[in-house]
Design an enzyme around this catalytic site. Structure first.
Site, mmCIF file in Angstrom:
data_model
loop_
_atom_site.group_PDB
_atom_site.id
_atom_site.type_symbol
_atom_site.label_atom_id
_atom_site.label_comp_id
_atom_site.label_asym_id
_atom_site.label_seq_id
_atom_site.Cartn_x
_atom_site.Cartn_y
_atom_site.Cartn_z
ATOM 1 N N HIS A 245 0.887 -1.551 -0.035
ATOM 2 C CA HIS A 245 0.224 -0.235 0.193
ATOM 3 C C HIS A 245 0.942 1.647 0.315
ATOM 4 O O HIS A 245 2.193 1.076 0.155
ATOM 5 C CB HIS A 245 -0.981 0.662 1.451
ATOM 6 C CG HIS A 245 -0.528 0.243 2.897
ATOM 7 N ND1 HIS A 245 -0.250 -1.345 3.727
ATOM 8 C CD2 HIS A 245 0.522 1.138 3.292
ATOM 9 C CE1 HIS A 245 0.433 -0.672 4.862
ATOM 10 N NE2 HIS A 245 0.819 0.310 4.154
HETATM 11 P P1 TYD Z 1 -1.530 -2.601 7.900
HETATM 12 O O1 TYD Z 1 -0.865 -0.894 7.811
HETATM 13 O O2 TYD Z 1 -1.730 -3.181 6.522
HETATM 14 O O3 TYD Z 1 -0.029 -4.029 8.314
HETATM 15 P P2 TYD Z 1 1.081 -3.777 7.218
HETATM 16 O O4 TYD Z 1 1.503 -2.819 6.028
HETATM 17 O O5 TYD Z 1 2.306 -4.276 7.707
HETATM 18 O O6 TYD Z 1 0.949 -4.945 6.179
HETATM 19 O O7 TYD Z 1 -1.963 -2.947 9.137
HETATM 20 C C1 TYD Z 1 -2.683 -4.538 9.129
HETATM 21 C C2 TYD Z 1 -3.982 -4.349 10.171
HETATM 22 O O8 TYD Z 1 -3.022 -3.841 11.867
HETATM 23 C C3 TYD Z 1 -5.314 -3.948 9.418
HETATM 24 O O9 TYD Z 1 -6.386 -4.350 10.496
HETATM 25 C C4 TYD Z 1 -5.028 -2.556 10.532
HETATM 26 C C5 TYD Z 1 -4.413 -2.671 11.620
HETATM 27 N N1 TYD Z 1 -3.436 -1.733 11.781
HETATM 28 C C6 TYD Z 1 -4.070 -0.778 13.149
HETATM 29 O O10 TYD Z 1 -5.363 -0.937 13.492
HETATM 30 N N2 TYD Z 1 -3.674 0.018 13.323
HETATM 31 C C7 TYD Z 1 -2.022 0.040 13.156
HETATM 32 O O11 TYD Z 1 -1.211 2.051 13.966
HETATM 33 C C8 TYD Z 1 -1.844 -0.708 12.146
HETATM 34 C C9 TYD Z 1 -0.320 -0.497 11.694
HETATM 35 C C10 TYD Z 1 -2.072 -1.707 11.816
#
Ligand code: TYD
Length: 150
Positions: free
Chosen positions: A57
């Protein structure tokens, strides 16, 4: 030393204070070592699937700094034109991940702990999770900047 060529990113080297066999300390202060004020800290760990590819993303406004404080992983950076893979394997060397950068986290060692410092609280609407949408978004932003907007 690796050179970062994609837009809106750079390497960050934190100070490292060594106490020999008694360990080391690395420090990150707002605006001194990290180019923004940190509002949120999170870390990625328990990577049982070493083939995991996280991220995939870009953010519209959020700035982040990534440090692999244990083990190693690879960060894929894509500014829409240039793509680069950076290995993080040194606790005091990190990556500034600015806005509008498509990124992936991959090739995790099993003991990897990836520490992320972020400029804002979690905001779902700041994410662009579709690559084609990302390309359209940065093209639109580029056109707006050329017209003198922000
Ligand atoms: P995401 O940012 O997509 O993780 P990555 O980039 O590491 O793959 O987040 C994964 C999940 O965690 C998503 O359901 C949102 C949640 N999340 C939070 O609730 N708070 C946060 O600060 C972060 C980073 C993620």
């Amino acid at each position: 030393m690796i050179e970062i060529i994609v837009k809106n990113s750079k390497l960050i080297t934190l100070p490292r204070i060594d106490d020999g066999i008694d360990g080391s300390i690395s420090v990150a202060e707002n605006f001194k070592h990290i180019p923004f004020a940190v509002k949120r800290v999170y870390y990625i760990y328990n990577l049982l699937n070493q083939k995991a590819i996280r991220g995939k993303h870009a953010h519209k406004k959020l700035e982040q700094a990534l440090f692999c404080i244990n083990g190693s992983c690879e960060i894929g950076l894509d500014d829409g034109t240039l793509h680069q893979d950076i290995t993080l394997d040194t606790p005091n060397t990190g990556i500034y991940l600015g806005v509008e950068l498509w990124h992936t986290m991959k090739n995790f060692s099993d003991n990897c702990i990836l520490l992320v410092l972020a400029s804002d609280v979690y905001k779902k609407d700041d994410y662009i999770r579709d690559y084609d949408e990302f390309k359209k978004y940065i093209d639109l932003r580029r056109r707006r900047r050329l017209r003198g907007g922000n």
